[in-house]
Write an enzyme that holds these catalytic residues in place. Structure first.
Site, PDB file in Angstrom:
ATOM      1  N   HIS A  69      51.904   0.447  33.861  1.00 20.58           N
ATOM      2  CA  HIS A  69      50.597   1.099  33.767  1.00 20.58           C
ATOM      3  C   HIS A  69      49.618   0.087  33.207  1.00 20.58           C
ATOM      4  O   HIS A  69      49.919  -0.627  32.249  1.00 20.58           O
ATOM      5  CB  HIS A  69      50.672   2.297  32.828  1.00 20.58           C
ATOM      6  CG  HIS A  69      51.412   3.450  33.408  1.00 20.58           C
ATOM      7  ND1 HIS A  69      50.943   4.170  34.476  1.00 20.58           N
ATOM      8  CD2 HIS A  69      52.601   4.000  33.077  1.00 20.58           C
ATOM      9  CE1 HIS A  69      51.805   5.119  34.780  1.00 20.58           C
ATOM     10  NE2 HIS A  69      52.824   5.045  33.947  1.00 20.58           N
ATOM     11  N   CYS A 128      47.399  -0.304  37.897  1.00 20.51           N
ATOM     12  CA  CYS A 128      46.023   0.097  38.147  1.00 20.51           C
ATOM     13  C   CYS A 128      45.098  -1.025  37.668  1.00 20.51           C
ATOM     14  O   CYS A 128      45.353  -1.628  36.635  1.00 20.51           O
ATOM     15  CB  CYS A 128      45.687   1.367  37.353  1.00 20.51           C
ATOM     16  SG  CYS A 128      46.762   2.736  37.782  1.00 20.51           S
ATOM     17  N   SER A 181      46.110   1.843  41.543  1.00 19.44           N
ATOM     18  CA  SER A 181      47.193   1.623  42.507  1.00 19.44           C
ATOM     19  C   SER A 181      47.985   2.904  42.627  1.00 19.44           C
ATOM     20  O   SER A 181      48.182   3.609  41.651  1.00 19.44           O
ATOM     21  CB  SER A 181      48.147   0.542  41.998  1.00 19.44           C
ATOM     22  OG  SER A 181      47.578  -0.700  42.133  1.00 19.44           O
TER      23      SER A 181
END
Lengths: 523, 271
Positions: free
Chosen positions: B107, B149, B175
């Site tokens: 993340h 992301c 993403s």
């Protein structure tokens, strides 16, 4: 020229014969039938390497060189590593052949050195090397958990001041740890009993899984000029036949080795001097495969003979569901947390002597340093008579913050069928904010207790369950909150003051209505 | 998440398939997904719903696991500042001739990538780590891949030479994961890694496929996020760089019928 050739041949012959006696390997599987269609597989692989005083080179033959180098470099006399998944249920399954705690446990006994500091440094470095070898995350420098037992018996023969013990309850065992363990076997997974380990996911679909590595340096004489290395590798599995075969029959379950392992034994390891499978059927089960030899109710299969005539070893066994335990546990032990308040909590261990005779046990407890234990609160009680009980011997080594754990050893003589409780209070300690592990709310582990029972000269070990306890955890979102609050206060308070002191104020006439309309239309 | 472990293990498998041995791979997995009690298929990690390949496999060597996966350890591995007693499997022993592939999945946000729910590595830190590696002559070329992301932000601050970087999404974009395995109950792989793997399956040790093809493996209609890359720090054009330079272990052996004279003893004499 001829003499040279002859001497060369003689040299070769001597080396070959040395090779014959320098290394031996034996493998054994013993199978036990447990109640409720559970089956207990116990694999044992034993490698021995005899150091020949005459040879100047260290040729390990098929003994794993990596273990040989490790124990030579750090002067290790005895080493034991055990990793397990699941808990051994003593009340349902009886006694295991080899006991192991939940999670991981590593201890080693070192050769006498000039000072204990050398042994400490050898211990830290060798634990790091073992951690790297087996894919573990043991770091005893960052998480000091090493205990030195005073009178607890971990090993049968050694001087206990050279022993270092660490219990790591949060260690997970998975294929990544099993693979290097299998690679230590001379034939790995390709031949012999280890062919059953080819499908690793099947092994982990079990109620209990344990791998153990036990190394001993056995001296032939007191000066230890002649010695041999003994490496025992053990894999224990308890699985349920009904779950694996997807059948449900009230009386019995039928299964074969292929159901459990998805593999059969088809070949023999060439270096194995002995390859045996022993089915301890004990009137609880039957099989149609004819054994090589039979002793009472134990069917032994010598795979060397068996695989000469058959292509594969895959017996089918029909076992009864309702069976009695054959080896009941002599002691039952249960550990739990009690009397918790905001400041401290109690740890109670209840030990019951299931025997009908007096039994002597040694209780060995290691509590991490961040739980501050009060030895003044130690109470040993005979529960049934509700009396304080005086143990034969108590040893308490207090821990040091961030250096070593608390260590309590108690020697007790338990009366027949007596129930005793050992009670301790511990404070919650405080950790610095960067010492917390990433998943703080999971809790912190309290190591399982090791109870060693001395019966008829034999030492048996039983472990309790590990415990999980929460420490006072700080609110990790506070730094962000503090920054927001401080910035707001500064913006409002200081900002106003700043404006007040740095801006020039002047009086203006209040506007009449006509002038307001004029300025409105101007825009 | 499960899919992050599946991402990393899939890339690990591809890299091993193309010839790189475990001694040259450092694998850091922060969560135990395979033997997790909540995994209905113990000791397995799948990257596809059809559960064809167990990417966790039989031969995986995890060098850093659980609580050892920290920003501190990650930086120490890259820069080589580890204590002497660290076992060799945990060290990255690279020199100025090594090509390094760094693949990170997790993340992330603008300027950071999350490690383990409690800490993050920032883009500035990572850029400084790359510079430290350059000054210590620890690499020849680096390919840096990030799947998270706003992944582009992780490589925007790089300033050391010979680095190629590709990310699964631009700053401001997320993403996305690819598909879910309903029997396990989690998403099993991310889009960028899924299509990158699809491309890598077509590569073998003798392949002449270029990095440009890898970077273009996931157009916007497949990945939904924009796959961005950075080539300005790299001296050669990317259509001349082979995929196997980073993903595989290719030794070029050429035969010669000629006899080669070694002036062996002369060099000894001069000493």
């Amino acid at each position: 020229m001829r003499l040279k050739n002859f001497i060369f041949l003689l040299y070769l012959l001597i080396n070959l014969t040395n090779g014959l006696f320098a290394y031996s390997f034996e493998e054994k599987l013993s199978l036990n039938i447990l109640p409720n269609s559970n089956v207990y597989f116990h694999f044992e692989f034993e490698s021995k390497w005899f150091k020949s005083v005459k040879s100047r080179t260290e040729n390990f033959h098929n003994f794993p060189k990596i273990i040989g180098d490790l124990v030579s470099k750090f002067d290790i006399d005895e080493l034991s590593l055990s990793l397990s998944q699941g808990k051994w249920k003593h009340n349902q399954w009886g006694m295991p052949v080899v006991s192991a705690p939940s999670g991981g446990e590593l201890w080693a006994s070192f050769k006498d050195q000039a000072s204990q500091n050398i042994i400490d440094s050898n211990w830290l470095q060798s634990s790091r090397a073992i951690s790297g070898l087996f894919g573990l995350s043991i770091n005893l420098e960052e998480n000091p958990n090493t205990a030195i037992p005073t009178f607890s018996i971990l090993s049968d023969t050694r001087n206990s001041s050279n022993i270092r013990y660490a219990s790591i309850p949060n260690e997970i065992v998975c294929t990544e740890n099993l693979t290097p363990w299998i690679k230590l076997l001379p034939c790995a997974k390709s031949k012999g009993l280890a062919q059953l380990f080819k499908n690793a996911p099947k092994l982990f679909e079990s109620h209990y899984f344990m791998i153990n590595l036990n190394f001993k340096r056995i001296c032939a004489d007191s000066a230890c000029s002649n010695f041999h290395f003994d490496l025992r590798q053990i894999l224990s599995l308890v699985n349920n036949a009904d779950l694996v075969t997807r059948q449900l029959n009230d009386q019995e379950s039928t299964w074969s080795f292929n159901n459990f392992f998805q593999n059969k034994i088809t070949g023999l390891c060439p270096v194995a001097q002995q390859s045996m499978v022993i089915l301890n059927l004990e009137r609880k089960a039957k099989t149609t495969l004819i054994p090589t030899s039979k002793s009472g109710e134990s069917y032994s299969y010598n795979l060397k003979e068996f695989l000469k005539t058959s292509k594969e070893f895959n017996p089918t066994i029909v076992q009864q569901r309702q069976v009695e335990l054959s080896r009941a546990s002599p002691i039952s032990i249960h550990r739990f947390i009690t009397d918790k308040n905001e400041i401290n909590f109690g740890i109670k261990t209840v030990i019951k002597n299931e025997n009908n005779e007096e039994t002597s046990v040694i209780y060995f407890d290691t509590i991490p340093w961040y739980f501050r234990v009060y030895v003044s609160s130690l109470r040993v009680k005979d529960v049934e008579r509700n009396l304080d009980f005086k143990p034969e011997l108590i040893s308490f080594k207090p821990g040091l913050d961030r250096q070593k754990p608390h260590q309590i050893e108690i020697k007790l003589n338990l009366r027949p069928r007596g129930v005793y409780s050992i009670y301790l209070r511990a404070d919650f300690g405080y950790l610095k904010w960067d010492e917390f592990p990433p998943d703080v709310n999971h809790g912190f582990y309290i190591n399982p207790v090791l109870v060693t029972i001395n019966q008829n000269g034999q030492n048996t070990k039983i472990y309790s369950e590990p415990l999980l306890m929460n420490l006072p955890t700080p609110d990790f979102s506070m730094p962000y909150n503090v920054i927001c609050l401080t910035c707001t206060v500064i913006a409002i308070g200081f900002g106003s003051l700043h404006n007040f002191t740095t801006r020039k104020f002047k009086f203006i006439q209040p506007k009449t209505l006509i002038e307001k309309i004029k300025t409105f239309f101007k825009k | 998440n499960y899919r992050h472990a599946a991402n990393v293990l899939s890339i690990y498998r591809s890299v091993k398939r193309l010839g790189i041995p475990d001694s040259h791979i450092i694998l850091m997995l922060s969560d135990d997904m395979a033997c997790n009690p909540r995994n209905p298929r113990p000791a397995t990690v799948f990257n596809n719903e059809n559960e064809n390949i167990n990417v966790y496999g039989d031969d995986v060597e995890v060098d850093y696991r659980g609580n050892e996966v920290t920003v501190k350890n990650f930086i120490r591995v890259l820069t080589g500042r580890l204590p002497e007693a660290t076992p060799h499997s945990k060290k990255m022993m690279s020199d100025e001739t090594s090509n390094i592939l760094i693949y990170m999945s997790g993340h992330g946000g603008e300027g950071f990538l999350k490690f383990q729910d409690s800490e993050e590595i920032s883009d500035i830190e990572l850029a400084d780590v790359m510079e430290q590696m350059w000054q210590k002559r620890r690499y020849n070329q680096i390919l840096f891949m990030v799947d998270s992301c706003q992944a582009e932000s992780m490589f925007l601050k790089f300033y050391s030479p010979n680095i190629l970087a590709v990310a699964s999404s631009k700053v401001g974009e997320d993403s996305l994961s690819h598909h879910m395995d309903h029997s396990i109950g989690v998403y099993v792989i991310d889009r960028f890694t899924y299509y990158a793997l699809e491309f890598l399956e077509t590569v073998d040790q003798n392949s002449k496929k270029t990095i440009q093809e890898l970077f273009k493996c996931c157009p916007k209609h497949k990945c939904i996020s924009t796959v961005t890359y950075r080539t300005d720090l790299f001296p050669r054009p990317i259509n001349q760089v082979l995929v196997t330079e980073f993903f595989g272990n290719v030794r070029n052996i050429s035969w010669t019928p000629d006899l080669i004279e070694f002036s062996f003893f002369d060099s000894f004499k001069t000493n």
